[in-house]
Design a protein around this motif. Structure first.
Motif: not given
Length: 223
Positions: A130-153
């Motif tokens: 539950q502590a990692l189910s939602e990460i809110t208020f992420v700054p610069d989310p576009d860049e971080k989303y792309q980096a995480m998706c590339e790493t995870i998937f």
């Protein structure tokens, strides 16, 4: 700070605090408390009520300072192996989820989030923390989303029929990723008598299965 929690050979992908908009609530509360105190003082009201109002800014400021410390101590860390969230002032807590357990990650941005530059990540996994189910208020989310998706998937996929040899896009059947193995040509006379020799023509026909040249027909371990 992130290096305290990294394993040997582990590399960070994203290290971030929550967006500063997380502190707007405490900032507004302090401003309102100060405004109320100044208004009461300017009105000339006397008595115990004035003393109570004068204490109010201090209480609100202490609460806002606590929330600021919580914001300073909370970090979201994504590495090439795990997702981590560190939080807590008096007691430091670390929530962790291996990347292998992440089955999906959605990305939400409200109208205000698009204007101010923050977003929200929602993780889905088996045995979800539950502590990692939602990460809110992420700054610069576009860049971080792309980096995480590339790493995870975007991780390389191993072929279970190749005993741990990894294959990536762009490799053909004659290109094997170097993982410390040293391959040498094998003469037919060097093979055990019960092994099957696969010729070049048969090998080309079986290219999709990525079979090796020599195949043991009886994989039962020797005793």
């Amino acid at each position: 700070m992130a290096e305290r929690y990294l394993l040997r050979g582990e590399h960070t992908v994203v290290v971030t605090r929550r967006h500063w908009v997380k502190l707007t609530g405490p900032a507004v509360a302090v401003t309102l408390a100060l405004a109320l105190t100044l208004w009461v003082a300017a009105s000339g009201t006397v008595g115990n009520g004035l003393n109570l109002v004068l204490v109010l800014p201090g209480v609100v400021a202490a609460w806002a300072g606590w929330r600021w410390l919580e914001w300073r101590k909370e970090w979201f860390i994504a590495t090439d192996r795990r997702l981590l969230r560190t939080y807590g002032i008096l007691t430091q807590r670390v929530a962790m989820m291996p990347l292998a357990k992440v089955t999906d990650m959605s990305y939400d941005r409200s109208i205000l989030g698009r204007l101010l530059g923050y977003g929200q990540f929602v993780m889905e996994s088996a045995g979800q923390d539950q502590a990692l189910s939602e990460i809110t208020f992420v700054p610069d989310p576009d860049e971080k989303y792309q980096a995480m998706c590339e790493t995870i998937f975007g991780r390389e996929i191993s072929d279970p029929g190749e005993d741990g040899v990894h294959w990536e896009d762009g490799y053909d059947d004659d290109q094997v990723r170097d993982e410390g193995r040293h391959w040498e040509p094998v003469d037919r006379s060097q093979l055990p008598y019960d092994w099957e020799w696969v010729g070049e023509e048969a090998r080309g026909a079986r290219a999709a299965t990525r079979r090796r040249v020599a195949v043991d027909p009886d994989p039962t371990p020797l005793r």
